[in-house]
Motif scaffolding. Structure first.
Motif, PDB file in Angstrom:
ATOM      1  N   THR A  18       0.830  -1.198   0.000  1.00 52.06           N
ATOM      2  CA  THR A  18       0.000   0.000   0.000  1.00 52.06           C
ATOM      3  C   THR A  18       0.864   1.248   0.000  1.00 52.06           C
ATOM      4  N   GLN A  19       1.933   1.248   0.775  1.00 57.90           N
ATOM      5  CA  GLN A  19       2.815   2.410   0.830  1.00 57.90           C
ATOM      6  C   GLN A  19       3.432   2.677  -0.540  1.00 57.90           C
ATOM      7  N   THR A  20       3.828   1.650  -1.242  1.00 59.72           N
ATOM      8  CA  THR A  20       4.465   1.809  -2.538  1.00 59.72           C
ATOM      9  C   THR A  20       3.495   2.377  -3.558  1.00 59.72           C
ATOM     10  N   ILE A  21       2.267   1.917  -3.561  1.00 63.41           N
ATOM     11  CA  ILE A  21       1.272   2.395  -4.511  1.00 63.41           C
ATOM     12  C   ILE A  21       0.829   3.816  -4.162  1.00 63.41           C
ATOM     13  N   ASP A  22       0.750   4.141  -2.883  1.00 58.35           N
ATOM     14  CA  ASP A  22       0.253   5.440  -2.442  1.00 58.35           C
ATOM     15  C   ASP A  22       1.323   6.524  -2.335  1.00 58.35           C
ATOM     16  N   LYS A  23       2.574   6.189  -2.506  1.00 60.00           N
ATOM     17  CA  LYS A  23       3.670   7.153  -2.396  1.00 60.00           C
ATOM     18  C   LYS A  23       3.693   8.057  -3.632  1.00 60.00           C
ATOM     19  N   ASN A  24       3.832   9.358  -3.421  1.00 63.40           N
ATOM     20  CA  ASN A  24       3.948  10.296  -4.535  1.00 63.40           C
ATOM     21  C   ASN A  24       5.330  10.198  -5.153  1.00 63.40           C
ATOM     22  N   ILE A  25       5.347  10.082  -6.467  1.00 62.86           N
ATOM     23  CA  ILE A  25       6.609  10.127  -7.209  1.00 62.86           C
ATOM     24  C   ILE A  25       6.419  11.069  -8.394  1.00 62.86           C
ATOM     25  N   TYR A  26       7.523  11.536  -8.936  1.00 62.32           N
ATOM     26  CA  TYR A  26       7.460  12.482 -10.049  1.00 62.32           C
ATOM     27  C   TYR A  26       7.362  11.724 -11.364  1.00 62.32           C
ATOM     28  N   PHE A  27       6.344  12.046 -12.150  1.00 63.65           N
ATOM     29  CA  PHE A  27       6.172  11.468 -13.486  1.00 63.65           C
ATOM     30  C   PHE A  27       6.369  12.557 -14.530  1.00 63.65           C
ATOM     31  N   ASP A  28       6.960  12.178 -15.646  1.00 61.15           N
ATOM     32  CA  ASP A  28       7.108  13.074 -16.788  1.00 61.15           C
ATOM     33  C   ASP A  28       6.748  12.278 -18.037  1.00 61.15           C
ATOM     34  N   LEU A  29       5.445  12.187 -18.291  1.00 63.51           N
ATOM     35  CA  LEU A  29       4.927  11.395 -19.408  1.00 63.51           C
ATOM     36  C   LEU A  29       4.176  12.315 -20.361  1.00 63.51           C
ATOM     37  N   PRO A  30       4.713  12.528 -21.567  1.00 67.48           N
ATOM     38  CA  PRO A  30       4.001  13.373 -22.528  1.00 67.48           C
ATOM     39  C   PRO A  30       2.776  12.644 -23.084  1.00 67.48           C
ATOM     40  N   GLU A  31       1.886  13.402 -23.702  1.00 63.51           N
ATOM     41  CA  GLU A  31       0.774  12.780 -24.426  1.00 63.51           C
ATOM     42  C   GLU A  31       1.385  11.954 -25.557  1.00 63.51           C
ATOM     43  N   GLN A  32       0.972  10.709 -25.669  1.00 62.92           N
ATOM     44  CA  GLN A  32       1.580   9.810 -26.652  1.00 62.92           C
ATOM     45  C   GLN A  32       0.715   8.570 -26.828  1.00 62.92           C
ATOM     46  N   ALA A  33       1.150   7.687 -27.713  1.00 66.63           N
ATOM     47  CA  ALA A  33       0.454   6.411 -27.879  1.00 66.63           C
ATOM     48  C   ALA A  33       0.456   5.678 -26.541  1.00 66.63           C
ATOM     49  N   LEU A  34      -0.674   5.076 -26.191  1.00 66.36           N
ATOM     50  CA  LEU A  34      -0.775   4.392 -24.906  1.00 66.36           C
ATOM     51  C   LEU A  34       0.253   3.272 -24.786  1.00 66.36           C
ATOM     52  N   SER A  35       0.570   2.614 -25.889  1.00 66.99           N
ATOM     53  CA  SER A  35       1.569   1.535 -25.839  1.00 66.99           C
ATOM     54  C   SER A  35       2.928   2.058 -25.375  1.00 66.99           C
ATOM     55  N   THR A  36       3.304   3.227 -25.806  1.00 61.70           N
ATOM     56  CA  THR A  36       4.562   3.846 -25.375  1.00 61.70           C
ATOM     57  C   THR A  36       4.424   4.392 -23.956  1.00 61.70           C
ATOM     58  N   ALA A  37       3.294   4.993 -23.660  1.00 63.72           N
ATOM     59  CA  ALA A  37       3.065   5.581 -22.335  1.00 63.72           C
ATOM     60  C   ALA A  37       3.126   4.522 -21.233  1.00 63.72           C
ATOM     61  N   ILE A  38       2.589   3.338 -21.497  1.00 62.59           N
ATOM     62  CA  ILE A  38       2.602   2.257 -20.496  1.00 62.59           C
ATOM     63  C   ILE A  38       4.040   1.836 -20.191  1.00 62.59           C
ATOM     64  N   ILE A  39       4.866   1.757 -21.211  1.00 61.01           N
ATOM     65  CA  ILE A  39       6.281   1.390 -21.012  1.00 61.01           C
ATOM     66  C   ILE A  39       6.978   2.455 -20.172  1.00 61.01           C
ATOM     67  N   GLU A  40       6.784   3.723 -20.532  1.00 56.18           N
ATOM     68  CA  GLU A  40       7.407   4.817 -19.792  1.00 56.18           C
ATOM     69  C   GLU A  40       6.889   4.891 -18.355  1.00 56.18           C
ATOM     70  N   PHE A  41       5.590   4.687 -18.183  1.00 52.50           N
ATOM     71  CA  PHE A  41       5.011   4.663 -16.838  1.00 52.50           C
ATOM     72  C   PHE A  41       5.686   3.586 -15.993  1.00 52.50           C
ATOM     73  N   ALA A  42       5.803   2.394 -16.528  1.00 51.01           N
ATOM     74  CA  ALA A  42       6.411   1.275 -15.790  1.00 51.01           C
ATOM     75  C   ALA A  42       7.854   1.593 -15.405  1.00 51.01           C
ATOM     76  N   LEU A  43       8.599   2.193 -16.317  1.00 50.96           N
ATOM     77  CA  LEU A  43       9.994   2.549 -16.019  1.00 50.96           C
ATOM     78  C   LEU A  43      10.064   3.600 -14.917  1.00 50.96           C
ATOM     79  N   GLN A  44       9.249   4.634 -15.014  1.00 48.42           N
ATOM     80  CA  GLN A  44       9.290   5.709 -14.021  1.00 48.42           C
ATOM     81  C   GLN A  44       8.729   5.263 -12.674  1.00 48.42           C
ATOM     82  N   ALA A  45       7.738   4.374 -12.691  1.00 50.75           N
ATOM     83  CA  ALA A  45       7.127   3.896 -11.446  1.00 50.75           C
ATOM     84  C   ALA A  45       7.896   2.723 -10.845  1.00 50.75           C
ATOM     85  N   LYS A  46       8.819   2.166 -11.625  1.00 46.53           N
ATOM     86  CA  LYS A  46       9.628   1.015 -11.201  1.00 46.53           C
ATOM     87  C   LYS A  46       8.745  -0.181 -10.827  1.00 46.53           C
ATOM     88  N   ILE A  47       7.784  -0.465 -11.719  1.00 42.91           N
ATOM     89  CA  ILE A  47       6.911  -1.621 -11.560  1.00 42.91           C
ATOM     90  C   ILE A  47       6.756  -2.307 -12.917  1.00 42.91           C
TER      91      ILE A  47
END
Length: 91
Positions: A18-47
């Protein structure tokens, strides 16, 4: 409705899911194809995010910039699609 699986990988910490999911982290994801955004999200969120590519290929994501929880960021990322997600703890 399609569902994607999000695996929050937790290492050596009890009750951190719960702490890991609820912790605020900085994201920098531009508007883009969802397929690319999901990859970038995973990298930035480390999941890990598991999704079949045909499920997300026709969708765009909105930009996500700033401090967000992983849950909030993913919810916003998927807001322009009918997709939903489930966080799965791998402890």
């Amino acid at each position: 409705m399609d569902i994607i699986s999000v695996h929050a990988i937790i290492e050596n910490h009890q009750n951190q899911s719960t702490q890991t999911i609820d912790k605020n982290i900085y994201f920098d994801l531009p508007e883009q194809a969802l397929s690319t955004a999901i990859i970038e999200f995973a990298l930035q969120a480390k999941i890990s995010v598991i999704v079949q590519s045909h499920t997300i290929k026709n969708y765009q994501s909105q930009a996500i910039v700033g401090l967000h929880t992983k849950n909030n960021a993913l919810q916003k990322l998927l807001s322009q699609s009918p997709l939903r997600y489930i966080f799965m703890d791998e402890t």
